[in-house]
Design an enzyme around this catalytic site. Structure first.
Site, PDB file in Angstrom:
ATOM      1  N   ILE A 120       0.857  -1.192   0.000  1.00 49.97           N
ATOM      2  CA  ILE A 120       0.000   0.000   0.000  1.00 49.97           C
ATOM      3  C   ILE A 120       0.898   1.250   0.000  1.00 49.97           C
ATOM      4  CG2 ILE A 120      -1.800   1.247   1.258  1.00 49.97           C
ATOM      5  CD1 ILE A 120      -2.575  -1.397   2.600  1.00 49.97           C
ATOM      6  N   THR A 163       1.410   6.105  -9.089  1.00 49.18           N
ATOM      7  CA  THR A 163       2.356   7.119  -9.573  1.00 49.18           C
ATOM      8  C   THR A 163       3.227   6.521 -10.674  1.00 49.18           C
ATOM      9  OG1 THR A 163       2.397   7.965  -7.327  1.00 49.18           O
ATOM     10  CG2 THR A 163       4.148   8.731  -8.790  1.00 49.18           C
ATOM     11  N   GLU A 210      -6.424   0.164 -10.384  1.00 43.38           N
ATOM     12  CA  GLU A 210      -7.137  -0.665  -9.399  1.00 43.38           C
ATOM     13  C   GLU A 210      -8.528  -0.049  -9.182  1.00 43.38           C
ATOM     14  OE1 GLU A 210      -5.394  -0.612  -5.406  1.00 43.38           O
ATOM     15  OE2 GLU A 210      -5.427  -2.795  -5.486  1.00 43.38           O
ATOM     16  N   GLN A 257     -12.947  -9.084   0.258  1.00 37.19           N
ATOM     17  CA  GLN A 257     -12.196  -9.887  -0.721  1.00 37.19           C
ATOM     18  C   GLN A 257     -13.089 -10.417  -1.835  1.00 37.19           C
ATOM     19  OE1 GLN A 257      -8.872  -8.795   1.129  1.00 37.19           O
ATOM     20  NE2 GLN A 257      -8.984  -9.693  -0.877  1.00 37.19           N
ATOM     21  N   ARG A 316      -2.325  -4.168  -9.699  1.00 44.14           N
ATOM     22  CA  ARG A 316      -2.658  -5.382  -8.953  1.00 44.14           C
ATOM     23  C   ARG A 316      -3.455  -6.364  -9.817  1.00 44.14           C
ATOM     24  NH1 ARG A 316      -3.438  -2.557  -3.659  1.00 44.14           N
ATOM     25  NH2 ARG A 316      -1.404  -2.602  -2.657  1.00 44.14           N
ATOM     26  N   LEU A 333       2.082   6.824   2.777  1.00 47.54           N
ATOM     27  CA  LEU A 333       0.662   6.671   3.130  1.00 47.54           C
ATOM     28  C   LEU A 333       0.182   7.876   3.936  1.00 47.54           C
ATOM     29  CD1 LEU A 333      -1.288   3.814   3.392  1.00 47.54           C
ATOM     30  CD2 LEU A 333      -0.945   4.432   5.739  1.00 47.54           C
TER      31      LEU A 333
HETATM   32  N1  ADP Z   1       9.079   6.946  -5.566  1.00 51.32           N
HETATM   33  C1  ADP Z   1       8.390   7.817  -4.827  1.00 51.32           C
HETATM   34  N2  ADP Z   1       9.039   8.670  -4.063  1.00 51.32           N
HETATM   35  C2  ADP Z   1       8.394   9.525  -3.267  1.00 51.32           C
HETATM   36  N3  ADP Z   1       7.055   9.616  -3.191  1.00 51.32           N
HETATM   37  C3  ADP Z   1       6.334   8.796  -3.937  1.00 51.32           C
HETATM   38  C4  ADP Z   1       6.952   7.841  -4.800  1.00 51.32           C
HETATM   39  N4  ADP Z   1       5.979   7.147  -5.428  1.00 51.32           N
HETATM   40  C5  ADP Z   1       4.825   7.631  -4.972  1.00 51.32           C
HETATM   41  N5  ADP Z   1       5.028   8.624  -4.083  1.00 51.32           N
HETATM   42  C6  ADP Z   1       3.996   9.355  -3.344  1.00 51.32           C
HETATM   43  O1  ADP Z   1       3.509   8.418  -2.371  1.00 51.32           O
HETATM   44  C7  ADP Z   1       2.096   8.520  -2.240  1.00 51.32           C
HETATM   45  C8  ADP Z   1       1.462   7.179  -2.583  1.00 51.32           C
HETATM   46  O2  ADP Z   1       1.674   6.899  -3.949  1.00 51.32           O
HETATM   47  P1  ADP Z   1       0.615   6.091  -4.806  1.00 51.32           P
HETATM   48  O3  ADP Z   1       1.108   6.099  -6.221  1.00 51.32           O
HETATM   49  O4  ADP Z   1      -0.756   6.583  -4.549  1.00 51.32           O
HETATM   50  O5  ADP Z   1       0.794   4.623  -4.186  1.00 51.32           O
HETATM   51  P2  ADP Z   1      -0.022   3.270  -4.441  1.00 51.32           P
HETATM   52  O6  ADP Z   1      -0.756   3.419  -5.745  1.00 51.32           O
HETATM   53  O7  ADP Z   1       1.019   2.221  -4.467  1.00 51.32           O
HETATM   54  O8  ADP Z   1      -0.941   3.118  -3.286  1.00 51.32           O
HETATM   55  C9  ADP Z   1       1.663   9.629  -3.169  1.00 51.32           C
HETATM   56  O9  ADP Z   1       1.556  10.811  -2.386  1.00 51.32           O
HETATM   57  C10 ADP Z   1       2.812   9.759  -4.171  1.00 51.32           C
HETATM   58  O10 ADP Z   1       2.942  11.083  -4.637  1.00 51.32           O
HETATM   59  N1  LIG Z   2      -8.029  -6.040   2.562  1.00 50.52           N
HETATM   60  C1  LIG Z   2      -7.664  -5.662   1.343  1.00 50.52           C
HETATM   61  N2  LIG Z   2      -7.310  -4.389   1.118  1.00 50.52           N
HETATM   62  C2  LIG Z   2      -6.949  -4.077  -0.124  1.00 50.52           C
HETATM   63  C3  LIG Z   2      -6.930  -4.993  -1.169  1.00 50.52           C
HETATM   64  N3  LIG Z   2      -6.510  -4.344  -2.276  1.00 50.52           N
HETATM   65  C4  LIG Z   2      -6.285  -3.095  -1.934  1.00 50.52           C
HETATM   66  N4  LIG Z   2      -6.566  -2.909  -0.639  1.00 50.52           N
HETATM   67  C5  LIG Z   2      -6.556  -1.633   0.086  1.00 50.52           C
HETATM   68  C6  LIG Z   2      -5.218  -1.137   0.440  1.00 50.52           C
HETATM   69  C7  LIG Z   2      -5.389   0.337   0.345  1.00 50.52           C
HETATM   70  O1  LIG Z   2      -5.940   0.844   1.544  1.00 50.52           O
HETATM   71  C8  LIG Z   2      -6.404   0.527  -0.758  1.00 50.52           C
HETATM   72  C9  LIG Z   2      -5.830   0.811  -2.116  1.00 50.52           C
HETATM   73  O2  LIG Z   2      -4.586   0.193  -2.264  1.00 50.52           O
HETATM   74  P1  LIG Z   2      -3.318   0.944  -2.889  1.00 50.52           P
HETATM   75  O3  LIG Z   2      -2.128   0.129  -2.513  1.00 50.52           O
HETATM   76  O4  LIG Z   2      -3.558   0.918  -4.375  1.00 50.52           O
HETATM   77  O5  LIG Z   2      -3.280   2.336  -2.371  1.00 50.52           O
HETATM   78  O6  LIG Z   2      -7.118  -0.689  -0.800  1.00 50.52           O
HETATM   79  C10 LIG Z   2      -7.325  -6.311  -0.917  1.00 50.52           C
HETATM   80  O7  LIG Z   2      -7.377  -7.196  -1.795  1.00 50.52           O
HETATM   81  N5  LIG Z   2      -7.687  -6.592   0.355  1.00 50.52           N
END
Ligand code: ADP
Ligand SMILES: Nc1nc2c(ncn2[C@H]2C[C@H](O)[C@@H](COP(=O)(O)O)O2)c(=O)[nH]1
Length: 345
Positions: free
Chosen positions: A112, A118, A135, A176, A207, A268
């Site tokens: 997460i 990004t 996603e 799930q 994912r 996060l």
């Molecule tokens: N390589 C990185 N270095 C610093 N900050 C990042 C990087 N990749 C993403 N971020 C920042 O981290 C936060 C979460 O990124 P995000 O792309 O939403 O993650 P995910 O899709 O994996 O949940 C955002 O605020 C984004 O701008």
């Molecule tokens: N319990 C689960 N939570 C999940 C699953 N897939 C995503 N997630 C949650 C985690 C984050 O709070 C949010 C979006 O995920 P990102 O990593 O894209 O920010 O959803 C799952 O299968 N089970």
């Protein structure tokens, strides 16, 4: 020569000899001969996808031995009408589509807030031949319900993501089921015509149905948020659906974005999604371990042969990819080389 020439897959032409009467729909099955002399089903095609079926025999049941030790058998099957368009075909007709053979499908996996979205945006901007399927998070946050029976016309909205974080033993299994279903839909979405017209196109999913099980659901089970019965049921339908949809859910590649859980925690917090404010470092650590076990150590038991063989590109993204151009280009080059290797294989 009696029969038809049917183009089944790229480069494979098959001659069907016919006997019997006419039928309009059916399923054609290809069996490969095993060393023991029995036949294993390798492919299945709806007749209407491969040929004009009006000329096929009714009650057709025929076997043709080919010189390549491949046995072809066609059988009339009327219970399930064949789909009008191969990419919207239902369960059980998965192999008929086998997706588009010239599109590679790659999932971005990772903890997460590691930076998947990004990173996906960066890839999309970098190469027009790569198309991202995000996603389906907003679906989980906005489930339309009908509310109380007395207010039937009024539409309410449930935020399942929030419910899952607030009461995980009550809602994790439900979560799930929904997350997996929405991922299946996302992975089955037909390839856009724009992409189909490009050279070496790549569909990139944020994912997949596989992280749904081998990272999240498994983690929820280990944590006790999903009980034994729910876990057994989840695994049963997950295996069934993945097998039934066959090639249409298969991936050719996985890109694993990895960062230390502490880094994910900081990202996060910076992102500050309201539902996620209770997420602890410990939770991110358990998810990190699940990713490592599945994609690096390969110690997670996976139930799909093809998945074990999918090549995994591991990218360490602890550093800031957004504000460091050199680092960003280095990562993109790795992805380009990886994608080229998928085409070469
Ligand atoms: N390589 C990185 N270095 C610093 N900050 C990042 C990087 N990749 C993403 N971020 C920042 O981290 C936060 C979460 O990124 P995000 O792309 O939403 O993650 P995910 O899709 O994996 O949940 C955002 O605020 C984004 O701008
Ligand atoms: N319990 C689960 N939570 C999940 C699953 N897939 C995503 N997630 C949650 C985690 C984050 O709070 C949010 C979006 O995920 P990102 O990593 O894209 O920010 O959803 C799952 O299968 N089970």
């Amino acid at each position: 020569m009696c029969g038809f020439v049917c183009r089944l897959t790229r480069g494979l032409h098959v001659v069907l000899c016919r006997t019997g009467m006419l039928s309009k729909a059916g399923v054609l099955r290809i069996f490969s001969q095993t060393e023991l002399g029995s036949f294993a089903l390798t492919s299945r095609f709806s007749w209407n996808v491969i040929a004009n079926t009006s000329t096929f025999p009714r009650g057709f049941s025929h076997t043709v031995a080919l010189n390549t030790a491949v046995l072809l058998r066609a059988r009339r099957m009327t219970e399930k009408p064949p789909a009008k368009h191969c990419c919207s075909a239902g369960v059980g007709t998965g192999e008929s589509c086998a997706s588009s053979p010239h599109v590679k499908r790659v999932a971005i996996e990772g903890n997460i807030a590691v930076g998947k979205s990004t990173f996906a945006r960066i890839l999309q901007a970098e190469n027009k031949h790569w198309e991202i399927t995000p996603e389906p998070l907003s679906e989980w946050q906005n489930i339309q319900t009908t509310g109380e029976p007395s207010k039937k016309s009024q539409q309410n909205v449930s935020n399942l993501l929030q419910m899952m974080y607030q009461d995980s033993s009550r809602w994790s299994y439900t979560f799930q089921t929904y997350s997996c279903m929405s991922r299946i839909k996302a992975q089955l979405k037909p390839v856009s015509s724009r992409l189909l017209n490009l050279v070496q196109p790549v569909q990139i999913f944020e994912r997949s149905v596989y992280s749904d099980r081998y990272v999240f659901a498994l983690n929820m089970f280990n944590m006790g948020s999903i009980n034994d019965t729910e876990w057994a049921i989840y695994q049963d339908w997950h295996t069934f659906l993945v097998q039934e949809f066959g090639k249409r859910l298969e991936l050719e590649g996985i890109i694993y974005l990895r960062a230390q859980p502490q880094v994910c925690k900081e990202r996060l917090s910076r992102r500050a999604r309201p539902e996620e404010k209770g997420i602890t470092l410990e939770y991110l650590e358990t998810l990190h371990t699940q990713h490592e076990n599945w994609l690096v150590h390969k110690s997670t038991q996976v139930h799909f042969e093809h998945l074990r063989k999918v090549p995994v590109l591991v990218l360490d993204v602890d550093d800031d990819i957004q504000n460091n151009r050199e680092y960003k280009m280095q990562i993109i080059t790795q992805v380009k080389n990886y994608v080229s290797s998928l085409w070469a294989s």
